[in-house]
Design a protein around this motif. Structure first.
Motif, short mmCIF file in Angstrom:
data_model
loop_
_atom_site.label_atom_id
_atom_site.label_comp_id
_atom_site.label_asym_id
_atom_site.label_seq_id
_atom_site.Cartn_x
_atom_site.Cartn_y
_atom_site.Cartn_z
N UNK A 142 27.05 -40.73 -15.63
CA UNK A 142 26.47 -41.92 -15.00
C UNK A 142 24.97 -41.72 -14.79
N UNK A 143 24.59 -40.53 -14.35
CA UNK A 143 23.15 -40.25 -14.17
C UNK A 143 22.42 -40.28 -15.50
N UNK A 144 23.05 -39.71 -16.52
CA UNK A 144 22.44 -39.69 -17.85
C UNK A 144 22.27 -41.11 -18.37
N UNK A 145 23.29 -41.94 -18.15
CA UNK A 145 23.20 -43.32 -18.61
C UNK A 145 22.10 -44.05 -17.85
N UNK A 146 22.00 -43.83 -16.54
CA UNK A 146 20.95 -44.48 -15.74
C UNK A 146 19.57 -44.03 -16.20
N UNK A 147 19.42 -42.73 -16.47
CA UNK A 147 18.13 -42.22 -16.96
C UNK A 147 17.79 -42.81 -18.32
N UNK A 148 18.82 -42.87 -19.18
CA UNK A 148 18.60 -43.44 -20.51
C UNK A 148 18.19 -44.90 -20.41
N UNK A 149 18.89 -45.66 -19.56
CA UNK A 149 18.57 -47.08 -19.42
C UNK A 149 17.18 -47.28 -18.84
N UNK B 86 14.61 -45.21 -19.29
CA UNK B 86 13.68 -44.89 -20.38
C UNK B 86 13.66 -46.03 -21.40
N UNK B 87 14.82 -46.60 -21.65
CA UNK B 87 14.93 -47.72 -22.59
C UNK B 87 14.15 -48.93 -22.06
N UNK B 88 14.28 -49.21 -20.78
CA UNK B 88 13.56 -50.34 -20.17
C UNK B 88 12.05 -50.09 -20.21
N UNK B 89 11.64 -48.85 -19.98
CA UNK B 89 10.22 -48.50 -20.04
C UNK B 89 9.67 -48.72 -21.45
N UNK B 90 10.44 -48.30 -22.45
CA UNK B 90 10.01 -48.49 -23.84
C UNK B 90 9.94 -49.96 -24.18
N UNK B 91 10.93 -50.75 -23.73
CA UNK B 91 10.91 -52.19 -23.98
C UNK B 91 9.71 -52.85 -23.32
N UNK B 92 9.36 -52.39 -22.12
CA UNK B 92 8.19 -52.94 -21.44
C UNK B 92 6.93 -52.63 -22.23
N UNK B 93 6.85 -51.41 -22.78
CA UNK B 93 5.68 -51.02 -23.59
C UNK B 93 5.62 -51.87 -24.86
N UNK B 94 6.76 -52.14 -25.46
CA UNK B 94 6.79 -53.00 -26.66
C UNK B 94 6.30 -54.39 -26.31
N UNK C 33 7.49 -46.99 -31.78
CA UNK C 33 8.25 -46.98 -30.52
C UNK C 33 9.67 -47.48 -30.74
N UNK C 34 9.82 -48.51 -31.53
CA UNK C 34 11.18 -49.03 -31.82
C UNK C 34 12.00 -47.99 -32.56
N UNK C 35 11.39 -47.32 -33.55
CA UNK C 35 12.10 -46.30 -34.32
C UNK C 35 12.54 -45.16 -33.41
N UNK C 36 11.63 -44.69 -32.55
CA UNK C 36 11.98 -43.61 -31.63
C UNK C 36 13.08 -44.06 -30.66
N UNK C 37 13.01 -45.29 -30.22
CA UNK C 37 14.04 -45.82 -29.32
C UNK C 37 15.39 -45.84 -29.99
#
Length: 136
Positions: free
Chosen positions: A19-26, A28-36, A63-67
């Protein structure tokens, strides 16, 4: 890869760690989407110069590829892949479908038995040190 469980554990902490890993991943994913989204806004502003817009598009594509790479790696880890890099290499053979890979190569996933520990060069227990002494 960012935010991924480091080991499969049979303890009750396994669910919490996932659950922590999923929250951390989400996060990071939201941060990348904000940067996009930010880069898309900059592209609109930089449309005055084609070179600036092209540079920002390249950064956004990277950024999309890395995501996507992080997402697949994270999904492989959650699926229990013993070796994410090796599983990733096999994914194209299974139409990039982790479930198909897991069904075809079940040994690749799960904690399973640990690799045997070899004690000697032959895999047999060490017989000791050789000496010139003759035992009587």
């Amino acid at each position: 890869m960012t935010a991924a469980p480091q080991g499969a554990s049979g303890t009750s902490d396994g669910g919490d760690a996932a659950a922590r890993a999923r929250a951390d991943y989400e996060a990071a994913h939201a941060e990348r989407d904000a940067r996009i989204a930010e880069l898309e806004g900059e592209i609109a502003e930089a449309a005055k110069t084609a070179e600036g817009a092209e540079k920002l598009r390249a950064e956004m594509d990277e950024l999309r590829r890395k995501g996507d790479e992080e997402r697949v790696g994270f999904e492989l880890q959650l699926a229990g892949a013993r070796n994410v890099k090796a599983a990733w290499a096999l994914l194209p053979d299974y139409e990039n479908d982790i479930d198909k890979l897991k069904a075809a190569e079940p040994w690749f996933f799960g904690a399973g038995a640990a690799a045997p520990v070899h004690m000697g060069a032959t895999g047999l227990p060490s017989a000791g040190v050789a000496t010139d002494r003759v035992s009587r």
